[in-house]
Design a protein around this motif. Structure first.
Motif, PDB file in Angstrom:
ATOM      1  N   ARG A 152      79.970  16.119  15.127  1.00 27.49           N
ATOM      2  CA  ARG A 152      80.831  15.304  14.268  1.00 27.49           C
ATOM      3  C   ARG A 152      80.615  13.819  14.526  1.00 27.49           C
ATOM      4  O   ARG A 152      80.575  13.008  13.598  1.00 27.49           O
ATOM      5  CB  ARG A 152      82.286  15.708  14.531  1.00 27.49           C
ATOM      6  N   ASP A 153      80.453  13.459  15.807  1.00 26.16           N
ATOM      7  CA  ASP A 153      80.241  12.053  16.150  1.00 26.16           C
ATOM      8  C   ASP A 153      78.918  11.539  15.569  1.00 26.16           C
ATOM      9  O   ASP A 153      78.811  10.373  15.177  1.00 26.16           O
ATOM     10  CB  ASP A 153      80.255  11.878  17.669  1.00 26.16           C
ATOM     11  N   ILE A 154      77.915  12.394  15.522  1.00 25.16           N
ATOM     12  CA  ILE A 154      76.632  12.004  14.911  1.00 25.16           C
ATOM     13  C   ILE A 154      76.820  11.741  13.424  1.00 25.16           C
ATOM     14  O   ILE A 154      76.302  10.756  12.878  1.00 25.16           O
ATOM     15  CB  ILE A 154      75.574  13.100  15.140  1.00 25.16           C
ATOM     16  N   ILE A 155      77.569  12.609  12.759  1.00 21.21           N
ATOM     17  CA  ILE A 155      77.851  12.415  11.334  1.00 21.21           C
ATOM     18  C   ILE A 155      78.580  11.096  11.113  1.00 21.21           C
ATOM     19  O   ILE A 155      78.265  10.341  10.179  1.00 21.21           O
ATOM     20  CB  ILE A 155      78.693  13.587  10.790  1.00 21.21           C
ATOM     21  N   GLN A 156      79.542  10.795  11.957  1.00 18.86           N
ATOM     22  CA  GLN A 156      80.301   9.558  11.795  1.00 18.86           C
ATOM     23  C   GLN A 156      79.425   8.326  11.979  1.00 18.86           C
ATOM     24  O   GLN A 156      79.624   7.317  11.299  1.00 18.86           O
ATOM     25  CB  GLN A 156      81.461   9.526  12.794  1.00 18.86           C
ATOM     26  N   ARG A 157      78.458   8.395  12.886  1.00 21.30           N
ATOM     27  CA  ARG A 157      77.588   7.237  13.125  1.00 21.30           C
ATOM     28  C   ARG A 157      76.599   7.014  11.995  1.00 21.30           C
ATOM     29  O   ARG A 157      76.202   5.871  11.740  1.00 21.30           O
ATOM     30  CB  ARG A 157      76.829   7.403  14.444  1.00 21.30           C
ATOM     31  N   GLY A 158      76.190   8.080  11.327  1.00 18.97           N
ATOM     32  CA  GLY A 158      75.132   7.923  10.337  1.00 18.97           C
ATOM     33  C   GLY A 158      75.560   7.969   8.891  1.00 18.97           C
ATOM     34  O   GLY A 158      74.873   7.436   8.020  1.00 18.97           O
ATOM     35  N   SER A 159      76.684   8.599   8.599  1.00 17.72           N
ATOM     36  CA  SER A 159      77.080   8.788   7.202  1.00 17.72           C
ATOM     37  C   SER A 159      77.724   7.522   6.634  1.00 17.72           C
ATOM     38  O   SER A 159      78.083   6.599   7.369  1.00 17.72           O
ATOM     39  CB  SER A 159      78.051   9.965   7.084  1.00 17.72           C
ATOM     40  N   ARG A 160      77.876   7.492   5.336  1.00 11.94           N
ATOM     41  CA  ARG A 160      78.523   6.371   4.638  1.00 11.94           C
ATOM     42  C   ARG A 160      79.555   6.928   3.670  1.00 11.94           C
ATOM     43  O   ARG A 160      79.503   8.098   3.277  1.00 11.94           O
ATOM     44  CB  ARG A 160      77.498   5.568   3.837  1.00 11.94           C
ATOM     45  N   TRP A 161      80.443   6.044   3.245  1.00 13.02           N
ATOM     46  CA  TRP A 161      81.474   6.416   2.275  1.00 13.02           C
ATOM     47  C   TRP A 161      81.134   5.850   0.906  1.00 13.02           C
ATOM     48  O   TRP A 161      80.722   4.699   0.781  1.00 13.02           O
ATOM     49  CB  TRP A 161      82.836   5.904   2.721  1.00 13.02           C
ATOM     50  N   ARG A 162      81.338   6.676  -0.110  1.00 13.48           N
ATOM     51  CA  ARG A 162      81.255   6.213  -1.491  1.00 13.48           C
ATOM     52  C   ARG A 162      82.677   6.041  -2.015  1.00 13.48           C
ATOM     53  O   ARG A 162      83.489   6.956  -1.960  1.00 13.48           O
ATOM     54  CB  ARG A 162      80.482   7.221  -2.354  1.00 13.48           C
ATOM     55  N   VAL A 163      82.982   4.846  -2.500  1.00 13.40           N
ATOM     56  CA  VAL A 163      84.359   4.514  -2.868  1.00 13.40           C
ATOM     57  C   VAL A 163      84.783   5.239  -4.138  1.00 13.40           C
ATOM     58  O   VAL A 163      84.111   5.183  -5.165  1.00 13.40           O
ATOM     59  CB  VAL A 163      84.523   2.996  -3.059  1.00 13.40           C
TER      60      VAL A 163
END
Length: 357
Positions: free
Chosen positions: A54-65
């Motif tokens: 999960r921490d890896i996902i948080q570091r690499g992913s982005r949010w689309r508004v």
């Protein structure tokens, strides 16, 4: 191994109909999402491993508004830019827990431009206002930017971790001296965007030519104004010969010709230690930066010799507004803090309201 664990975390984020999701949610994060879940002594080995993914996902992913209700302005990566950081830099006091939804007009589904311009430095504000918003409120979406379809894969996760490991470690905790510097910057009696600007300048986070060359965005680091030196924050805002007239007031900036600084951070630290005009410096440097950007895009720009007077005016106007606001606040606070006291002996106190007929 980390890329495989991240795949399981991605499944818990997006595949909410599977038995895998239902079992883990009921056991480990019943009332929150996996992004908010924490470890515990009762967690199984499998759950602790998934949290690593999960921490890896948080570091690499982005949010689309979408509607902005899931995206923290300062903590989540949501700015659509190629190079990090992908969020505005440094939370502003009283707004550090705000969501992107607070920047969007719920009726027109447009950015609240005045609020955006007031909270962020010019570069970030322009990026935010260029983000297209759907006319129908939709949920914010978390996507993986390293694949064409935005869905996490083992291979892309492995590449991300490999590149991350090869990058220099820049997230070390700052020394105590730096913490005091940041505290002084964020305590200035200036507009929030000015504080943000000075903070970014000290962190080499401005889109200056030297930094753009380092990111391989442009090839020429030479200052466009003087054409004699590499443009870094100190040069662009302070030492360039083309801004001599801006800092010509000997009663304020006489040390410019007698004291050398390695970078803008050392300059700001020196101003604080010597008790110099830090707030006026901040507004003046911000005006120099704006003028530099306007000239680059051939827009109408302030003449350099007018920058000192414009900066003083902006600082004076901000202080005047702040004093008026504080005065109203204290009067209202005093009124609200008045306590009811009983009347003296042989007197009756009656509370009443007046209504117009």
């Amino acid at each position: 191994m980390g890329s495989l664990l991240a795949k399981q975390a991605w499944r818990l984020l997006h595949n909410k109909t599977s038995l895998f999701y239902k079992v883990f949610k009921a056991r480990f994060f019943p009332n929150i999402t996996i992004l908010e879940a924490t470890n515990s002594r009762m967690g199984s080995y499998a759950w602790k491993s998934i949290l690593i993914g999960r921490d890896i996902i948080q570091r690499g992913s982005r949010w689309r508004v979408g509607n902005g209700e899931k995206i923290n302005i300062w903590q989540h990566r949501w700015l659509p830019i190629k190079h990090p950081p992908h969020q505005p830099i440094c939370p502003i006091k009283d707004f550090e827990h705000s969501l992107v939804s607070s920047l969007i007009d719920p009726f027109t589904r447009q950015w609240q431009t005045e609020l955006v311009d007031g909270l962020f430095v010019e570069e970030d504000a322009e990026i935010i206002k260029r983000i297209s918003l759907s006319q129908v409120a939709t949920e914010d979406a978390l996507f993986w930017p390293f694949t064409s379809n935005g869905i996490y894969s083992y291979k892309s996760g492995y590449r991300f971790l490999k590149e991350e490991a090869e990058q220099p470690k820049t997230n070390q905790p700052p020394p105590l001296r730096d913490k005091q510097l940041w505290k002084n910057i964020w305590s200035m009696r200036v507009a929030q965007k000015i504080k943000n600007f000075v903070w970014r300048a000290c962190r080499n986070a401005l889109p200056i030519k030297k930094e753009l060359v380092r990111r391989t965005i442009i090839a020429d680091p030479i200052c466009d104004r003087c054409r004699t030196a590499i443009e870094d924050p100190l040069h662009a805002l302070w030492s360039c010969s083309e801004v001599d007239i801006v800092w010509a007031d000997q009663s304020l900036w006489d040390f410019r010709w007698s004291t050398d600084f390695e970078n803008i951070k050392m300059l700001v630290s020196w101003l604080i230690e010597e008790g110099k005009q830090l707030e006026l410096f901040a507004y003046t440097a911000w005006s120099v930066w704006n003028q530099r950007n306007q000239v680059r895009v051939r827009a109408l720009a302030t003449v350099p010799h007018q920058i000192p007077s414009v900066s003083r005016t902006l600082l004076h106007e901000f202080h005047s507004r702040t004093l008026t606001s504080d005065s109203h606040f204290h009067r209202r606070t005093h009124y609200l803090q008045q306590r009811w006291v009983p009347p003296p002996a042989n007197f009756v106190k009656i509370n009443f309201d007046v209504r117009s007929s």
